[in-house]
Design a protein around this motif. Sequence first.
Motif: not given
Length: 664
Positions: A230, A233-234, A237, A281, A288, A308, A356, A359-360, A363-364
């Motif tokens: 995680t 990811f941040y 991003l 993103w 990812p 994406r 993945d 999952c993102e 999160w977004l």
Amino acid sequence: MGTLQEFATSLAVRSDADLLRLFARRPDAITPPVATFADLASRLSTAASINAALDQLGLPALRVLAELPVGGLLSEGLPELSQLHELGLLLRADPAARPALVPAHLPALTHDAGTHLIQPLTAVTLALGSEDSPPVSALHVLPGFPDFPGFSEVPQPRLSPVSSSMRDNAVGSAVETLVRTMSELLEVAGGAGSSLAGLRAPGLTVLRDGTLGVRTLRELSKALGLDAPTVDFYLELAAAADLLSFDGSGRCWRADTLHGPAAKWSSLERAEQWFVLVRSWLDNARPPSALLNALEPYDPPRQARQWRRQLVTVMAALTAGSAASSSPAPDVHSVLDALSWHHPRQTAALSHELPDLLCELEWLGITGAGALSAPGRAAASGEAALADDAALAEAALAIAAMHALLPAPVDHFVLQGDLTAIAPGFLVPGITSKLKLMALPEGRGAAGIFRFSQQSLEFAAASGLSRTAVLDFLQQHSSTAVPQSLAFLIAEVFRSNHDASSSTPPSPAAARRQVAKQIQPGYGVVHEDPEALALAQLERLRSQPVWANDGVGESGPALVMEELRRALGLGDLLRVRVVDGTGEIEELLLRPVSLVAGTLRARLSGANRERRLSIHRIISAAPARQDAEPQLKEPQLTEPQIADPDHANTPATSTSTTSKERHG
């Protein structure tokens, strides 16, 4: 007119909006920028650019492209034809009248004699297969083309019902966490939260190879309360949104929380902050699941630049037409089947990245409980972040939809006797930023906790705040009176700070060091605005003639190849200019025989012999008049010539000359 000229002309007559859409769909065409429309046509005709365009096509469009007749005209009845033309894979027969479309992916085998029915993109033939294969079989030799025996129609998804309230609650919670965690990361990377996080220095220091060290990542993970994936990811991003930039002088990743993009982002409302992160993103090209360290330099595959956005578009298509009271959530197999239909050339790679990416999405806040949210659908609906009216309308729609899901921010907090301020919800960004100058945030959650201390108040004094300004701010935004313990601490800190500053003025050296600390160093990575690049490229193209450099620039080699292929198919005579082994320019009159593996085999005009030429040595090729070829006569041998065996092997005279001979 040759095929490349026809293609360049058709590009030049497109509207500005059409060209900007072309740049957005095929960004490789202007990276790096091109000088003229001729060079743009040449760039779009390369095999690499054609393959990137084919990656964006769905199964129906690929079938239409593969089954187009060679040299034939098509009506505009099929919807796939407009998509192929927009991508530059089909050429309109007459750009002015626009009556029909010409298949641009297969070379014409006969000269058009001025009828404007020339196909420009001969490089697509290489992507589809050999020129000897019939067009209908090209479908089966597409690189990465899967076999869909049961996919004669769009596959039907398997959907699970999700209530709108469950979806919206999940989205709201995810966005709250997203914005709060990103703010904490920027505070740590900007230096404001270094002491709280336990980091030794502001910024995120990198190792010699340019990657973040294990110790830095472990401390950052502890400070943010997140696991390693995680945190990665941040970090990615934040870098994609330009909130983190690499400081080459300090060898670290840093967030300029005072004047840079991070400061601007922090001042936005939560819905606007979310929109910036989502669009960044969507445009991020880094896969990812790449087995790389966070922020490590990496050259992603060309397909990753669209993954994406394609995923969100496909999910929107799966749930289109659903009732407003329910939000169906497709399972992973249905999403993969839909991606295989809409982007079959990317199925193999996307199958590894799909878990993945899903999952993102959660999160977004693009999806909630597996269902696509209304703000997520609106944010991903645009093709590119170009500031036209449609893009601005989509941005406003997405931000308004997210505003409706988030609770309204509060403009007050509660001061307590234990030297803390508690916000009963998300504080207005302006109040939060000023409160952080005098108190350190503690804990995590929607309700913020800020603790006052001697160190935090000294930081407020160093930032230019006075005792009166601090007290006025607290009395204005606190729902309770300022506790006596806090008022006493404020008085003591500012009295000590005033005494120290008035009794011992700083030396010039100390003053210079203090100023140097306030100056942020320059960043070693320059983030270019795609919108500005596209507009600058458009302005440059409009300011130049279509064929300003007469084929000398990037379009020169493409012109040579095009003329060689045309002459080879028709058996025409060519006048070519070649650089020989000594660097001299040699002019030859020849008739091409074959073109294989970068080598041209040709028969010299007026001579009964062949010559092989490397393609990279040919600098120009132009049609020659057929009557320019001298007639080869049988030699009339005399008796002395017959008697002399050495003279009998003397080759016939060639029409080739060197530049030295032509210029005396």
